[in-house]
Write an enzyme that holds these catalytic residues in place. Structure first.
Site: not given
Length: 374
Positions: A226-227
């Site tokens: 997940h960024p």
């Protein structure tokens, strides 16, 4: 079995995925869907032969529809189509922008004769400066909308592995048709609806676009990470299996490190106190977690995560999913009468109807011509 849309007549001048997805959902709710095809048929019939000789796409999206082959450039066939539309409730088409209007099938012309008709046009971009003439297949729209730029791993962009823009456009059109039918119950009038694949993809890109224009830039490609949340990604156990772990708050972070992984030193490390700090120090975090998880077999890891009430998921292959305990199934019947098993409709508690098979080209043509004869 009756459905919520029993008695609704849908005429579908459609091909490929987006429009057929919309009308497949209408058919599953009991609507009668008459599919207008060229003599050679919807080109999605030729995408593959995986469904016991039929195309997997076509079988999935055309259960229970009727097929008639028409050439709307021929006066007689166009007249027949107009007679069908005079009695229809919904008209769905995904011809190239402007093609339906040039054939005399504009919403204005059709609704002048049948005011209760809802007309739905599905295209890639609509029409206008800068987009006229652009082809609009799913992957092209993934690329044009920026979706491809944020999908994939750090070194390579990727395609979302299903036709997500087509499917999203079909879902959106289906919802709008239902709204139109509800509104017609109050007003007696149909609606004109236009859905584009690009609009749908751009709407779903809201967070990256807002970050681009007002934040510090769009999220970078992270693969199975997940960024903006850490740890939230896939980790390889000692037997090579990947398990995706998601931590959403500090309580979960403490349970992961202290209970599931026996890493109390990470819990007290100031570099990892709070999500923002963990994202900032992601490389060090990932190295520590990966080293520990790499010592544990997947079955034991998942048992530990479950005991600590940590959210996790197996990174499954399609073959794994065919055996997944959550997978519900339904039978799909090909145009030749063979039966294949496919995923159930994506709704529970509303079974809908049990439509017939995907039709052969022009399978109901003679009967439809007789029914709608001048």
């Amino acid at each position: 079995m009756s459905g919520a849309l029993d008695g609704i007549l849908v005429i579908a001048l459609e091909q490929a995925v987006a429009a057929p997805y919309c009308t497949a959902e209408l058919a599953a709710a009991g609507a009668r869907v008459i599919k207008i095809e060229r003599a050679e048929g919807d080109f999605a019939r030729g995408y593959d032969r995986a469904a016991k000789g039929d195309s997997s796409y076509f079988v999935w999206l055309n259960q229970g529809k009727e097929s008639i082959a028409l050439d709307i450039k021929q006066e007689g066939d166009l007249a027949l189509l107009n007679r069908m539309l005079d009695r229809a409730d919904v008209f769905v088409q995904n011809l190239a922008p402007g093609a339906a209007d040039r054939a005399g099938l504009s919403p204005e012309a059709l609704q002048a004769r049948n005011p209760g008709l809802t007309c739905v046009s599905i295209s890639g971009y609509g029409s206008g400066p800068g987009v006229d003439g652009l082809k609009a297949y799913d992957l092209l729209v993934q690329a044009e909308s920026g979706l491809s730029a944020i999908t994939g791993g750090p070194q390579e962009m990727g395609r979302v592995g299903v036709s997500i823009c087509d499917i999203g456009a079909g879902m959106t059109a289906h919802a709008q048709v239902l709204e139109a039918l509800i509104a017609r119950g109050r007003t007696g009038k149909g609606r004109t609806i236009e859905v584009t694949l690009f609009d749908v993809a751009a709407n779903w890109m809201a967070v990256p676009l807002i970050h681009t224009e007002y934040g510090s830039g769009a999220p970078t490609r992270q693969g199975l990470r997940h960024p903006s949340i850490a740890p939230y990604g896939a980790y390889q156990s000692s037997d090579g299996a990947l398990t995706l772990i998601s931590i959403q708050n500090e309580r979960e972070w403490l349970r992961l490190t202290q209970e599931a992984l026996d890493l109390p030193e990470l819990a007290s490390d100031p570099r990892f106190k709070g999500n923002a700090a963990r994202v900032e120090n992601r490389d060090a975090l990932e190295a520590a977690l990966s080293a520990r998880i790499g010592q544990i077999k997947a079955e034991e890891l998942r048992a530990r995560l479950a005991a600590a009430s940590i959210a996790y998921g197996a990174v499954n292959t399609p073959e794994d999913v065919t055996r997944h305990p959550a997978l519900r199934r339904r039978d799909l019947t090909t145009s030749g009468g063979a039966v294949v098993s496919g995923p159930a409709r994506a709704v529970r508690g509303v079974e809908g109807t049990r439509p017939g098979p995907a039709p052969a080209i022009d399978a109901q043509g003679a009967a439809i011509r007789k029914e709608f004869a001048a």
